[in-house]
Design an enzyme around this catalytic site. Structure first.
Site, PDB file in Angstrom:
ATOM      1  N   GLU A 109       9.848  17.763 -25.187  1.00  0.00           N
ATOM      2  CA  GLU A 109       9.105  18.054 -24.036  1.00  0.00           C
ATOM      3  C   GLU A 109       9.649  19.562 -23.430  1.00  0.00           C
ATOM      4  OE1 GLU A 109       6.466  16.886 -22.747  1.00  0.00           O
ATOM      5  OE2 GLU A 109       6.483  14.719 -23.532  1.00  0.00           O
TER       6      GLU A 109
ATOM      7  N   ASN B 295      -0.638  18.911 -20.888  1.00  0.00           N
ATOM      8  CA  ASN B 295      -0.828  17.929 -21.926  1.00  0.00           C
ATOM      9  C   ASN B 295      -0.842  18.698 -23.233  1.00  0.00           C
ATOM     10  OD1 ASN B 295      -1.427  15.986 -20.028  1.00  0.00           O
ATOM     11  ND2 ASN B 295      -3.595  16.567 -19.724  1.00  0.00           N
TER      12      ASN B 295
ATOM     13  N   GLU C  47      -3.991  17.331 -11.001  1.00  0.00           N
ATOM     14  CA  GLU C  47      -4.657  17.576 -12.296  1.00  0.00           C
ATOM     15  C   GLU C  47      -6.151  17.755 -12.149  1.00  0.00           C
ATOM     16  OE1 GLU C  47      -2.713  15.284 -15.521  1.00  0.00           O
ATOM     17  OE2 GLU C  47      -4.383  15.950 -16.790  1.00  0.00           O
TER      18      GLU C  47
ATOM     19  N   ARG D 239      -2.889  21.630 -13.898  1.00  0.00           N
ATOM     20  CA  ARG D 239      -1.819  20.748 -14.437  1.00  0.00           C
ATOM     21  C   ARG D 239      -2.198  20.267 -15.934  1.00  0.00           C
ATOM     22  NH1 ARG D 239       1.295  15.939 -11.240  1.00  0.00           N
ATOM     23  NH2 ARG D 239       2.096  15.041 -12.972  1.00  0.00           N
TER      24      ARG D 239
ATOM     25  N   LYS E 200       3.352  11.367 -11.235  1.00  0.00           N
ATOM     26  CA  LYS E 200       2.683  10.446 -11.803  1.00  0.00           C
ATOM     27  C   LYS E 200       3.235   9.365 -12.128  1.00  0.00           C
ATOM     28  CE  LYS E 200      -0.560  13.258 -14.604  1.00  0.00           C
ATOM     29  NZ  LYS E 200      -0.857  13.364 -16.266  1.00  0.00           N
TER      30      LYS E 200
ATOM     31  N   HIS F  77      -0.264  16.560 -26.394  1.00  0.00           N
ATOM     32  CA  HIS F  77      -0.185  15.238 -26.094  1.00  0.00           C
ATOM     33  C   HIS F  77      -1.443  14.647 -26.338  1.00  0.00           C
ATOM     34  CE1 HIS F  77       3.380  16.284 -23.841  1.00  0.00           C
ATOM     35  NE2 HIS F  77       3.602  14.921 -23.438  1.00  0.00           N
TER      36      HIS F  77
ATOM     37  N   ARG G 252       0.858  -1.434   0.032  1.00  0.00           N
ATOM     38  CA  ARG G 252      -0.062   0.079   0.087  1.00  0.00           C
ATOM     39  C   ARG G 252       0.796   1.359  -0.004  1.00  0.00           C
ATOM     40  NH1 ARG G 252      -2.524  -3.476   3.381  1.00  0.00           N
ATOM     41  NH2 ARG G 252      -4.377  -4.585   2.416  1.00  0.00           N
TER      42      ARG G 252
HETATM   43  P1  NAD Z   1      12.273   4.469 -22.233  1.00  0.00           P
HETATM   44  O1  NAD Z   1      12.176   4.627 -20.561  1.00  0.00           O
HETATM   45  O2  NAD Z   1      11.606   3.624 -22.897  1.00  0.00           O
HETATM   46  O3  NAD Z   1      13.899   4.678 -22.696  1.00  0.00           O
HETATM   47  C1  NAD Z   1      14.095   4.707 -23.865  1.00  0.00           C
HETATM   48  C2  NAD Z   1      15.226   4.034 -24.429  1.00  0.00           C
HETATM   49  O4  NAD Z   1      16.446   4.381 -23.601  1.00  0.00           O
HETATM   50  C3  NAD Z   1      15.352   2.633 -23.698  1.00  0.00           C
HETATM   51  O5  NAD Z   1      15.643   1.623 -24.690  1.00  0.00           O
HETATM   52  C4  NAD Z   1      16.312   2.438 -22.583  1.00  0.00           C
HETATM   53  O6  NAD Z   1      16.974   1.291 -22.379  1.00  0.00           O
HETATM   54  C5  NAD Z   1      17.586   3.240 -23.111  1.00  0.00           C
HETATM   55  N1  NAD Z   1      18.248   4.435 -22.359  1.00  0.00           N
HETATM   56  C6  NAD Z   1      17.647   4.816 -20.865  1.00  0.00           C
HETATM   57  N2  NAD Z   1      18.846   5.307 -20.476  1.00  0.00           N
HETATM   58  C7  NAD Z   1      19.862   5.434 -21.224  1.00  0.00           C
HETATM   59  C8  NAD Z   1      21.094   5.954 -21.375  1.00  0.00           C
HETATM   60  N3  NAD Z   1      21.504   6.932 -20.222  1.00  0.00           N
HETATM   61  N4  NAD Z   1      22.101   5.368 -22.442  1.00  0.00           N
HETATM   62  C9  NAD Z   1      21.482   4.895 -23.373  1.00  0.00           C
HETATM   63  N5  NAD Z   1      20.262   4.185 -23.562  1.00  0.00           N
HETATM   64  C10 NAD Z   1      19.299   4.564 -22.650  1.00  0.00           C
HETATM   65  O7  NAD Z   1      11.695   5.957 -22.812  1.00  0.00           O
HETATM   66  P2  NAD Z   1      11.590   7.458 -22.191  1.00  0.00           P
HETATM   67  O8  NAD Z   1      11.564   8.381 -23.599  1.00  0.00           O
HETATM   68  O9  NAD Z   1      12.793   7.730 -21.393  1.00  0.00           O
HETATM   69  O10 NAD Z   1      10.221   7.597 -21.484  1.00  0.00           O
HETATM   70  C11 NAD Z   1       9.041   7.453 -22.087  1.00  0.00           C
HETATM   71  C12 NAD Z   1       8.038   6.811 -20.969  1.00  0.00           C
HETATM   72  O11 NAD Z   1       7.885   8.039 -20.023  1.00  0.00           O
HETATM   73  C13 NAD Z   1       6.761   6.636 -21.641  1.00  0.00           C
HETATM   74  O12 NAD Z   1       6.225   5.254 -20.967  1.00  0.00           O
HETATM   75  C14 NAD Z   1       5.761   7.696 -21.060  1.00  0.00           C
HETATM   76  O13 NAD Z   1       4.749   7.301 -20.845  1.00  0.00           O
HETATM   77  C15 NAD Z   1       6.460   7.835 -19.800  1.00  0.00           C
HETATM   78  N6  NAD Z   1       6.176   9.436 -19.345  1.00  0.00           N
HETATM   79  C16 NAD Z   1       5.849   9.698 -18.010  1.00  0.00           C
HETATM   80  C17 NAD Z   1       5.468  10.952 -17.748  1.00  0.00           C
HETATM   81  C18 NAD Z   1       4.923  11.045 -16.064  1.00  0.00           C
HETATM   82  O14 NAD Z   1       4.465  12.315 -15.837  1.00  0.00           O
HETATM   83  N7  NAD Z   1       4.972   9.911 -15.218  1.00  0.00           N
HETATM   84  C19 NAD Z   1       5.779  12.131 -18.540  1.00  0.00           C
HETATM   85  C20 NAD Z   1       6.331  11.753 -19.663  1.00  0.00           C
HETATM   86  C21 NAD Z   1       6.605  10.551 -20.184  1.00  0.00           C
END
Ligand code: NAD
Length: 365
Positions: free
Chosen positions: A188, A248, A240, A244, A146, A251, A124
């Site tokens: 972003e 988006n 949100e 917030r 989030k 998006h 939890r």
């Molecule tokens: P990801 O986590 O899939 O990473 C992208 C790739 O980069 C992966 O293949 C990973 O292995 C590789 N990688 C990571 N760090 C590395 C490094 N230092 N060197 C080489 N390779 C590396 O993708 P992302 O773009 O980081 O994040 C996208 C995710 O984030 C989505 O799931 C999205 O929904 C989420 N997101 C969440 C929020 C939130 O507020 N929680 C906001 C925006 C995006």
């Protein structure tokens, strides 16, 4: 090194941005976890291959804390499923982590979303601390609390708000990140400028004109500025209920394009197209002028991001908007940018939105 406070009462913490020596990073994480009963490290499974820093950091943490265990997650977005979450929770239980544990998520946004959600639901709720290793995770995913996993029905449909105890953005990790991922993260940053920080947008505009390849120092400033924007928005509306929603921007259509591409596009690439779609829609509705569309497209292009909506927007793609969380009954709360650094939210009927976007695309051809 910059320490940016996130002021949320008893959930307050800091986002620390800089170039860390491994020992300093281990000291900082160990200090945060000093009162916890154990540190559970969840790391993107592919990351250690790219970066030896991960193993060195885990080893350094083992020398500082009495109970440290590490689990390699399925790499990237594929870790954001219920079955992967279940595996993590089973591992936490089998490893003997109790309610006093703290989860450390190391990786991109997928890993930080998974780790944060696991921390939110295991027993939890236990503490978490995040070490984002992609630009996108540093400027966006790891900040704001989030957390989520995906469903077949859509991305991020199951999750929780769970603020971490700290976020460490160590720019050294960006050395191994492919240029395509850096560009995706910059989408972003551009968004942050558009919605709330006109000087940030203008700096990206000016600096990419001089040289589109950004230096570490430039990236550090861009990260700090966009994290500041995100913190300000989150602190004004953590869950949100209203404000917030401006995060988006781009998006609504962006998520639909991302899903429609079967995840062939990176999140930030889909956001880049979503920003253009939102600005073009705003132009068609008389909300923003054409020059803002042109300026934004030019910046995104220089950063190496896609801006041409052709082949990305059709009936099928737009059908994915239906499960988007921004939907309220049949209306979408759509975010517009009437002027650089300002936002306007309007409810648009879903059929009207789809019709406008498709008409916009048709008239272009
Ligand atoms: P990801 O986590 O899939 O990473 C992208 C790739 O980069 C992966 O293949 C990973 O292995 C590789 N990688 C990571 N760090 C590395 C490094 N230092 N060197 C080489 N390779 C590396 O993708 P992302 O773009 O980081 O994040 C996208 C995710 O984030 C989505 O799931 C999205 O929904 C989420 N997101 C969440 C929020 C939130 O507020 N929680 C906001 C925006 C995006």
């Amino acid at each position: 090194m910059q320490r940016l406070p996130v002021s949320l009462g008893d959930r307050s913490h800091e986002v620390v941005i800089g170039h860390f020596e491994i020992d300093a990073l281990a000291d900082a994480i160990a200090a945060l976890a000093a009162k916890n009963s154990g540190l559970a490290i969840l790391v993107d499974g592919a990351l250690p291959k790219h970066s030896p820093r991960v193993e060195t950091l885990v080893a350094a943490l083992r020398t500082r804390l009495p109970k440290v265990e590490a689990l390699a997650l399925t790499s990237g977005e594929r870790c954001k499923t219920f079955s992967e979450l279940e595996k993590t929770c089973e591992w936490l239980a089998q490893s003997g982590f109790d309610r006093g544990a703290i989860v450390l998520g190391i990786g991109g946004g997928a890993t930080t979303d998974h780790s944060g959600f696991a921390a939110a639901v295991y027993l939890r709720g236990v503490d978490s601390v995040l070490l984002p290793t992609t630009l996108l995770a540093m400027v966006d995913a790891s900040v704001g609390g989030k957390t989520a996993v995906d469903l077949n029905a859509g991305k991020n449909l199951v999750g929780a708000f769970h603020q971490p105890r700290g976020v460490f953005c160590d720019l050294n990790f960006l050395d191994t990140l492919p240029a395509r991922e850096i560009a995706a993260g910059m989408a972003e940053v551009v968004k942050a400028g558009l919605i709330a920080d006109a000087p940030l947008f203008e700096r990206i505009e000016a600096e990419t004109l001089v040289n589109p390849e950004l230096s570490r120092a430039q990236l550090e400033r861009f990260i700090a500025d966009s994290v500041r924007v995100k913190i300000a928005v989150v602190c004004s509306d953590e869950r949100e209920s209203a404000g917030r929603a401006i995060l988006n921007f781009g998006h609504t259509v962006g998520h639909a394009i991302e899903t429609g591409s079967d995840y062939g596009l990176l999140h930030g690439e889909a956001v880049s197209l979503g920003l253009i779609a939102a600005l073009k829609l705003g132009q068609a509705m008389g909300i923003n002028d054409a020059s803002l569309v042109a300026r934004t497209a030019a910046v995104l292009l220089r950063l190496g991001l896609p801006t041409d909506l052709e082949n990305h927007v059709d009936e099928e793609v737009l059908s994915h908007i239906d499960v988007d969380k921004k939907r309220r009954s049949n209306a979408i709360r759509f975010v517009f940018v009437p002027r650089l650094g300002e936002t306007l939210i309007r409810d648009i009927e879903l059929p009207q939105l789809k019709q406008q976007v498709l008409a916009m695309e048709r008239s272009r051809r």
